[in-house]
Design an enzyme around this catalytic site. Structure first.
Site, PDB file in Angstrom:
ATOM      1  N   ARG A 171       0.837  -1.210   0.000  1.00 43.08           N
ATOM      2  CA  ARG A 171       0.000   0.000   0.000  1.00 43.08           C
ATOM      3  C   ARG A 171       0.871   1.260   0.000  1.00 43.08           C
ATOM      4  NH1 ARG A 171      -0.901   4.671   2.830  1.00 43.08           N
ATOM      5  NH2 ARG A 171      -0.625   3.550   4.814  1.00 43.08           N
ATOM      6  N   ASP A 172       1.496   1.561   1.113  1.00 47.17           N
ATOM      7  CA  ASP A 172       2.282   2.794   1.223  1.00 47.17           C
ATOM      8  C   ASP A 172       3.469   2.758   0.255  1.00 47.17           C
ATOM      9  OD1 ASP A 172       2.756   5.308   2.275  1.00 47.17           O
ATOM     10  OD2 ASP A 172       3.715   4.597   4.104  1.00 47.17           O
ATOM     11  N   HIS A 212       5.898   4.522  12.777  1.00 50.45           N
ATOM     12  CA  HIS A 212       5.879   4.500  11.298  1.00 50.45           C
ATOM     13  C   HIS A 212       6.821   5.603  10.834  1.00 50.45           C
ATOM     14  CE1 HIS A 212       3.585   4.107   7.347  1.00 50.45           C
ATOM     15  NE2 HIS A 212       4.223   5.242   7.182  1.00 50.45           N
ATOM     16  N   HIS A 265       9.714   7.292   8.311  1.00 46.85           N
ATOM     17  CA  HIS A 265      10.332   7.337   6.979  1.00 46.85           C
ATOM     18  C   HIS A 265      11.816   7.672   7.146  1.00 46.85           C
ATOM     19  CE1 HIS A 265       6.586   7.510   4.220  1.00 46.85           C
ATOM     20  NE2 HIS A 265       6.302   6.870   5.328  1.00 46.85           N
ATOM     21  N   CYS A 285       6.935   9.792   0.253  1.00 48.43           N
ATOM     22  CA  CYS A 285       5.837  10.758   0.313  1.00 48.43           C
ATOM     23  C   CYS A 285       6.069  11.813  -0.744  1.00 48.43           C
ATOM     24  CB  CYS A 285       5.790  11.391   1.690  1.00 48.43           C
ATOM     25  SG  CYS A 285       4.583  12.715   1.799  1.00 48.43           S
ATOM     26  N   ASN A 325       9.526   5.010   3.148  1.00 42.06           N
ATOM     27  CA  ASN A 325       9.479   4.140   4.312  1.00 42.06           C
ATOM     28  C   ASN A 325      10.858   3.561   4.626  1.00 42.06           C
ATOM     29  OD1 ASN A 325       6.413   3.284   4.940  1.00 42.06           O
ATOM     30  ND2 ASN A 325       6.650   3.725   2.769  1.00 42.06           N
TER      31      ASN A 325
END
Lengths: 301, 301
Positions: free
Chosen positions: B15-16, B208, B210, B241, B250
């Site tokens: 997903r991300d 979470h 990055h 992002c 990530n």
């Protein structure tokens, strides 16, 4: 012990960064341009060259010219690697501020890297130590493979302590502990450091971690918690050990500085200028910028 | 609090990791192949898709087909992002194990990213929470920009705590704290976490982070020291992002797993298989492998 208030960053790129650079020998003017820019960033300790046979390390063949070409700045310590007395004599003639010798914590790595046992390597340093003492030139001692060896795997922290203590007892004022192949993790780093610190004062220890497995900053954070106040790093992550798999070498100075700034630890180094210097040298070498901070803050990477 | 004995890794790559991948829409078979391989590695929580308008996120347009195409393994939680009731209904029809909603800690980021205030975004989640409660589907809540915002800069930890508490009070069983632009450093991470943990139990928090500035592993180490036991990561460092400068997204799952293995923390995930999976997906996408561990352990990167 808690975090140090200040950290001295020891910049490795002109020596550890460039010594294994593939391709033609880098022009002396690029090397001196790098060193001068690093000093302008506020770095006060720059390992600038290696006085070693150009047969072994062609990239360092112009060590004397490099030392003659830089614009010496007051307060900056320009150090060089001197594996033997001949190297020391060249370095001393070039007017260096500090020299460094290099031993391994792993017997196999010592044999394969410098063709002698650890004990023999320490013996070979004795004439260097004596000559340095006579000229009152401080000597830094490196210990490699402190958290693992490409041939032996795990390294006993006591073995690291033994070699570090031997270098310290022999007169090295600072012992730099090298995770040469970047395999360490934070608790391993702490255990290794604690074993060494039982024999050498914390104030005389430096962390020299490579980022091969991406663990260097986490390991540095862990040893900062123990009070280590000297960190070796290389702008743009220049360098790498030919014995280690993967591309990564030294932890990038920009990334270490970002960490230290975030922890409120003083270094006297300007981050923006350092990032610009990293991009400048990568442009000169047509090389990828290995600093994440460098990548994030733009430039040609 | 001290280190947790076990950590649950929440795998973000399907997903991300893939949602912002440039170029043509990735074939559903590649997505399901990735998810199945990740489950084979031992990952027990995989964020597999996003039920969002394909107008917004074209890469996630086949979320229902992805969920239908994977070989469901017992004990694996397949979660998806559901920004609104329509997304939830699609997810519920697809038989997902968990859904997730997404709020920001920064007012400006909320406005620019999802076109509404933080308060409005929380209100929009109410119908999702109600429907999820009716179907007994657990809801995960994300808070973004917890250590900095590209528009506002620093974010007050109390503001993060307020948003995290709102999501928790509204029924989210787990709150994932996102350093969306990777600007955090370890002490900042600890302060932010402590502020949140005053309102939401530590056991219900996830990190979470990055890796935009290379600080993610150091920050994870710091929050592990505080007792965080759930970590989001993405194999091969897939993702990023679009609002952050620099390429990194990530933190790579391989690098996190190497850290956790070194700390003696159990995850149930096989490192070699995970490294192979990272190289496999990078080969499929013709993409650079962003994991240092992946690079060090070979493959086509």
């Amino acid at each position: 012990m808690g975090f140090p208030r200040q950290v001295r960053l020891v910049e490795m790129s002109p020596r550890d960064g460039l010594q294994n650079e593939p391709g033609p020998v880098i022009a002396t003017a690029i090397k001196t341009g790098l060193i001068d820019r690093l000093a302008d960033c506020g770095l006060r300790h720059i390992e600038s060259a290696s006085f070693v046979s150009p047969k072994w390390v062609p990239q360092m063949g112009d060590a004397a010219e490099v030392m003659a070409g830089i614009n010496r700045q007051a307060g900056v310590r320009y150090s060089v690697l001197t594996p033997n007395l001949r190297g020391f004599e060249g370095a001393q003639a070039a007017g260096v501020d500090e020299v460094a010798v290099f031993a391994a914590a792993s017997e196999s790595f010592s044999q394969k890297n410098i063709n002698c046992s650890i004990a023999e390597s320490l013996e070979r340093f004795l004439p260097v130590m004596e000559a340095a003492g006579k000229h009152r030139i401080p000597v830094r001692g490196y210990v490699s493979t402190v958290m693992g060896c490409p041939y032996e795997g795990d390294i006993d922290p006591q073995q690291v302590a033994t070699v570090a203590k031997a270098l310290y007892d022999m007169g090295c004022h600072e012992i730099s502990l090298g995770d040469t192949i970047g395999v360490g993790t934070p608790l391993k780093a702490k255990r290794m450091l604690e074993a060494v610190a039982a024999h050498v004062p914390m104030a005389n220890l430096a962390a020299h971690f490579h980022d091969t497995y991406g663990q260097a900053l986490a390991n540095l954070y862990a040893v900062l918690e123990e009070g280590v106040a000297v960190i070796d790093a290389s702008v743009a992550g220049l360098g790498g050990c030919p014995y280690a798999k993967g591309a990564s070498g030294n932890v990038a100075t920009e990334d270490v500085l970002y960490l230290l700034n975030g922890l409120g630890i003083e270094t006297g180094v300007d981050l923006d200028q350092l990032v610009a210097t990293g991009h400048w040298i990568c442009g000169q070498l047509n090389r990828h910028n290995g600093s994440k901070v460098g990548q994030a803050l733009g430039g040609n990477c």
